[in-house]
Design a protein around this motif. Structure first.
Motif, PDB file in Angstrom:
ATOM      1  N   SER A  57      80.298  29.339  83.382  1.00  0.00           N
ATOM      2  CA  SER A  57      80.956  30.410  82.632  1.00  0.00           C
ATOM      3  C   SER A  57      81.019  30.092  81.143  1.00  0.00           C
ATOM      4  N   ILE A  58      81.260  28.843  80.784  1.00  0.00           N
ATOM      5  CA  ILE A  58      81.286  28.483  79.358  1.00  0.00           C
ATOM      6  C   ILE A  58      79.899  28.652  78.746  1.00  0.00           C
ATOM      7  N   THR A  59      78.878  28.227  79.449  1.00  0.00           N
ATOM      8  CA  THR A  59      77.511  28.364  78.945  1.00  0.00           C
ATOM      9  C   THR A  59      77.126  29.832  78.805  1.00  0.00           C
ATOM     10  N   PHE A  60      77.410  30.614  79.814  1.00  0.00           N
ATOM     11  CA  PHE A  60      77.083  32.040  79.791  1.00  0.00           C
ATOM     12  C   PHE A  60      77.847  32.754  78.678  1.00  0.00           C
ATOM     13  N   GLY A  61      79.132  32.462  78.537  1.00  0.00           N
ATOM     14  CA  GLY A  61      79.944  33.090  77.494  1.00  0.00           C
ATOM     15  C   GLY A  61      79.481  32.724  76.101  1.00  0.00           C
ATOM     16  N   THR A  62      79.140  31.462  75.907  1.00  0.00           N
ATOM     17  CA  THR A  62      78.639  31.031  74.601  1.00  0.00           C
ATOM     18  C   THR A  62      77.305  31.704  74.287  1.00  0.00           C
ATOM     19  N   GLY A  63      76.447  31.796  75.266  1.00  0.00           N
ATOM     20  CA  GLY A  63      75.157  32.463  75.059  1.00  0.00           C
ATOM     21  C   GLY A  63      75.334  33.931  74.698  1.00  0.00           C
ATOM     22  N   LEU A  64      76.222  34.622  75.403  1.00  0.00           N
ATOM     23  CA  LEU A  64      76.480  36.025  75.070  1.00  0.00           C
ATOM     24  C   LEU A  64      77.099  36.166  73.688  1.00  0.00           C
ATOM     25  N   GLY A  65      77.977  35.239  73.324  1.00  0.00           N
ATOM     26  CA  GLY A  65      78.584  35.273  71.997  1.00  0.00           C
ATOM     27  C   GLY A  65      77.554  35.127  70.892  1.00  0.00           C
ATOM     28  N   TYR A  66      76.655  34.164  71.057  1.00  0.00           N
ATOM     29  CA  TYR A  66      75.595  33.984  70.070  1.00  0.00           C
ATOM     30  C   TYR A  66      74.687  35.205  70.019  1.00  0.00           C
ATOM     31  N   TYR A  67      74.349  35.756  71.152  1.00  0.00           N
ATOM     32  CA  TYR A  67      73.500  36.943  71.179  1.00  0.00           C
ATOM     33  C   TYR A  67      74.160  38.091  70.424  1.00  0.00           C
ATOM     34  N   TYR A  68      75.450  38.339  70.694  1.00  0.00           N
ATOM     35  CA  TYR A  68      76.166  39.412  70.004  1.00  0.00           C
ATOM     36  C   TYR A  68      76.182  39.162  68.495  1.00  0.00           C
ATOM     37  N   TRP A  69      76.504  37.918  68.101  1.00  0.00           N
ATOM     38  CA  TRP A  69      76.666  37.621  66.685  1.00  0.00           C
ATOM     39  C   TRP A  69      75.358  37.815  65.921  1.00  0.00           C
ATOM     40  N   TYR A  70      74.261  37.276  66.434  1.00  0.00           N
ATOM     41  CA  TYR A  70      73.018  37.296  65.680  1.00  0.00           C
ATOM     42  C   TYR A  70      72.196  38.564  65.871  1.00  0.00           C
ATOM     43  N   TYR A  71      72.366  39.269  66.986  1.00  0.00           N
ATOM     44  CA  TYR A  71      71.539  40.449  67.232  1.00  0.00           C
ATOM     45  C   TYR A  71      72.298  41.760  67.158  1.00  0.00           C
ATOM     46  N   SER A  72      73.613  41.719  66.965  1.00  0.00           N
ATOM     47  CA  SER A  72      74.375  42.946  66.845  1.00  0.00           C
ATOM     48  C   SER A  72      75.238  42.927  65.587  1.00  0.00           C
ATOM     49  N   LEU A 113      75.614  40.680  62.829  1.00  0.00           N
ATOM     50  CA  LEU A 113      75.025  40.411  61.515  1.00  0.00           C
ATOM     51  C   LEU A 113      74.089  41.528  61.035  1.00  0.00           C
ATOM     52  N   PRO A 114      73.212  42.082  61.886  1.00  0.00           N
ATOM     53  CA  PRO A 114      72.400  43.205  61.397  1.00  0.00           C
ATOM     54  C   PRO A 114      73.245  44.420  61.003  1.00  0.00           C
ATOM     55  N   LYS A 115      74.317  44.678  61.740  1.00  0.00           N
ATOM     56  CA  LYS A 115      75.177  45.806  61.404  1.00  0.00           C
ATOM     57  C   LYS A 115      75.876  45.572  60.067  1.00  0.00           C
ATOM     58  N   MET A 116      76.341  44.353  59.824  1.00  0.00           N
ATOM     59  CA  MET A 116      76.983  44.042  58.549  1.00  0.00           C
ATOM     60  C   MET A 116      75.982  44.146  57.399  1.00  0.00           C
ATOM     61  N   GLN A 117      74.740  43.751  57.639  1.00  0.00           N
ATOM     62  CA  GLN A 117      73.716  43.891  56.598  1.00  0.00           C
ATOM     63  C   GLN A 117      73.453  45.358  56.296  1.00  0.00           C
ATOM     64  N   ASP A 118      73.450  46.201  57.313  1.00  0.00           N
ATOM     65  CA  ASP A 118      73.295  47.645  57.091  1.00  0.00           C
ATOM     66  C   ASP A 118      74.444  48.187  56.253  1.00  0.00           C
ATOM     67  N   TYR A 119      75.685  47.729  56.541  1.00  0.00           N
ATOM     68  CA  TYR A 119      76.839  48.170  55.751  1.00  0.00           C
ATOM     69  C   TYR A 119      76.707  47.722  54.300  1.00  0.00           C
ATOM     70  N   LYS A 120      76.265  46.485  54.082  1.00  0.00           N
ATOM     71  CA  LYS A 120      76.115  45.993  52.719  1.00  0.00           C
ATOM     72  C   LYS A 120      75.017  46.753  51.984  1.00  0.00           C
ATOM     73  N   ASP A 121      73.916  47.033  52.669  1.00  0.00           N
ATOM     74  CA  ASP A 121      72.834  47.796  52.042  1.00  0.00           C
ATOM     75  C   ASP A 121      73.304  49.199  51.668  1.00  0.00           C
TER      76      ASP A 121
END
Length: 89
Positions: free
Chosen positions: A26-41, A43-51
Motif C-alpha cells: 500500500s505504501i508503494t502503490f500510494g507513493t507511485g500514485l502520488g508521483y503520477y498525480y504530481w508530475y502528470y496532472s 505540474l502541467p496544470k500549474m504551468q497552464d495557469y502560469k502561461d
C-alpha cells in the motif's frame, strides 16, 4: 482427542507476513500514485495557469500600460519571476 502429532507442520508467521506485505504494497502503490498525480496532472496544470496569467498580463500591459498591472511586478520580483515588458522601481 489429543493433537500431539501431525503429518503437516503448523503454518507460523502467516499473519505477520501478510501485514508486512499489505503495508509495503500500500505504501508503494500510494507513493507511485502520488508521483503520477504530481508530475502528470498537477505540474502541467500549474504551468497552464502560469502561461495564461502571463498572457493576460501581456494583454493588460499592451492595452493599459504599466499602471494596470499594479503591485504584481513587485510580487514577481519577490518570487524571482520576470514581469513581461515592465520595469518596476
Amino acid at each position: 482427542m489429543a493433537f500431539a502429532a501431525s503429518a503437516v507442520a503448523p503454518i507460523t508467521g502467516r499473519f505477520t507476513r501478510r501485514v508486512i506485505f499489505d503495508l509495503v504494497g500500500s505504501i508503494t502503490f500510494g507513493t507511485g500514485l502520488g508521483y503520477y498525480y504530481w508530475y502528470y496532472s498537477h505540474l502541467p496544470k500549474m504551468q497552464d495557469y502560469k502561461d495564461y496569467d502571463q498572457k493576460v498580463r501581456k494583454e493588460l500591459l499592451a492595452e493599459h500600460g504599466t499602471w494596470a498591472v499594479g503591485q504584481q511586478g513587485r510580487l514577481d520580483e519577490v518570487r524571482g519571476e520576470p514581469t513581461p515588458n515592465q520595469t518596476v522601481e
